[in-house]
Design an enzyme around this catalytic site. Sequence first.
Site, PDB file in Angstrom:
ATOM      1  N   GLY A  40       0.788  -1.182   0.104  1.00 12.53           N
ATOM      2  CA  GLY A  40       0.043  -0.281   0.065  1.00 12.53           C
ATOM      3  C   GLY A  40       0.965   1.353  -0.015  1.00 12.53           C
ATOM      4  N   GLY A  42       0.543  -5.189   1.085  1.00  7.66           N
ATOM      5  CA  GLY A  42      -0.775  -5.174   0.174  1.00  7.66           C
ATOM      6  C   GLY A  42      -0.647  -5.883  -1.345  1.00  7.66           C
ATOM      7  N   GLU A  81       5.216  -4.648   8.107  1.00  6.43           N
ATOM      8  CA  GLU A  81       4.490  -3.695   8.542  1.00  6.43           C
ATOM      9  C   GLU A  81       4.932  -3.203   9.910  1.00  6.43           C
ATOM     10  OE1 GLU A  81       1.952  -5.276   5.239  1.00  6.43           O
ATOM     11  OE2 GLU A  81       3.103  -6.144   6.947  1.00  6.43           O
ATOM     12  N   ASP A 140      -1.697  -6.683   7.246  1.00  9.74           N
ATOM     13  CA  ASP A 140      -3.357  -6.615   7.111  1.00  9.74           C
ATOM     14  C   ASP A 140      -3.438  -6.964   5.719  1.00  9.74           C
ATOM     15  OD1 ASP A 140      -1.824  -4.284   5.493  1.00  9.74           O
ATOM     16  OD2 ASP A 140      -3.422  -3.120   5.429  1.00  9.74           O
TER      17      ASP A 140
END
Length: 413
Positions: free
Chosen positions: A113, A162, A185, A193
């Site tokens: 992301g 992501g 992360e 996530d």
Amino acid sequence: MKGLKVAAGLLARLGEAEGRSFAHARYRDSYRGICSLASSISKPIDDDDLQSQVLVEGKAQFRTAILNRPLVLNALNLNMGSRLNNLYTSWEDDPDIGFVAMKGSGRAFCAGGDMVAVYHLLNQGKREACKNFFATLYQFIYLLGTYLKPQVALLNGVTMGGGAGVSIPSTFRLATERTIFATPETLIGFHPDAGASFYLSHLPGHLGEYLALTGETLNGVEMIGCGLATHYTHSTKFRSVEERLGNLITDDPSVIETSLEEYGDLVHPDSLSVIHRIEAVDKCFSHDTVEEIIDALETEASKTNDPWCNSTLRRLNECSPLSLKVSLRSIRDGRLQTLDQCLVREYRMSLQSMAQQDLREGVRARLVDKDLAPKWNPPRLGLVTEGMVDQYFSLLDGERDLELPIQQREAFT
């Protein structure tokens, strides 16, 4: 999620390695390279260029979505998430399309992301834009995880965060020697996530905890070894694979699988791979708390002087203490939850992260200023209370949970 449930059998066939050192310096350097590019991710883009961020190729009964931000390793933003949602929905509804694929432009599949953009939006007080980004991405991942047509993820390069989230739900996942997988992360004060708490928790033993907490990398061969990838081919044959898929007229997964196998290579992780250290991983990362995991690593290091233990300890020391504890609980919860439950919980956690210091501080230190000296809050594991961790799993006042079409689309279990 094909391949995850047979991963234990794959591991058993790999045997045990005799080497005792463990090194991923080459891949760590690649991650640092990603960080050096990331500061340009949030540059404004003209409206005319928005469509070009996800390109489409296709003929016969086949469509390919191409993530197309090569200068920033195809990092995902809100526009890309929305366009992917629209494309995949229309392809699923089109009776002339038998199966779909996703790939990245340049040397990456997708580096994850656009967290630098999130950082700047938060500093500008644009919280709603950040919420929309996470919600749109997670909703797309749920669409992938419940998709009615076969999917192929062509992972010929960096596949992180992501980027892993939008590829792991695919029916088939093709890795090469250029593939680098990671969920890094915790190094930026966030949590794995985009469905990571679901697919990491289904890996053999406690490999998921190891990857989630340390953010360490796997190469394409290792992805095969643990089930994250279903097929492996050398990148020199990558174009031939694409041509073969493009000429198929089918919606039959077995036909697609046979085609991928025609270009497959038989590979085994080298003797230094973490895949060969699954017993040590389980011994250390099966404990209930991060402190106990660290104690186990320190004990093992003192007994064996194993470089892998020492490098793992150093890696954990770089991470946000709060993120470590939150991420461990997330993986453990994910083992007992369906995909939709994991995504709803991760959305809560992401909203909570946006309200905390560590996310902005981690992105600043690693991706913006790049001083690699984050000031975590709390600064030590011993200062992270159970209440702080519990807060991440609760819904913020005034917020609503992520909405997913669970009545219309059955989730993975």
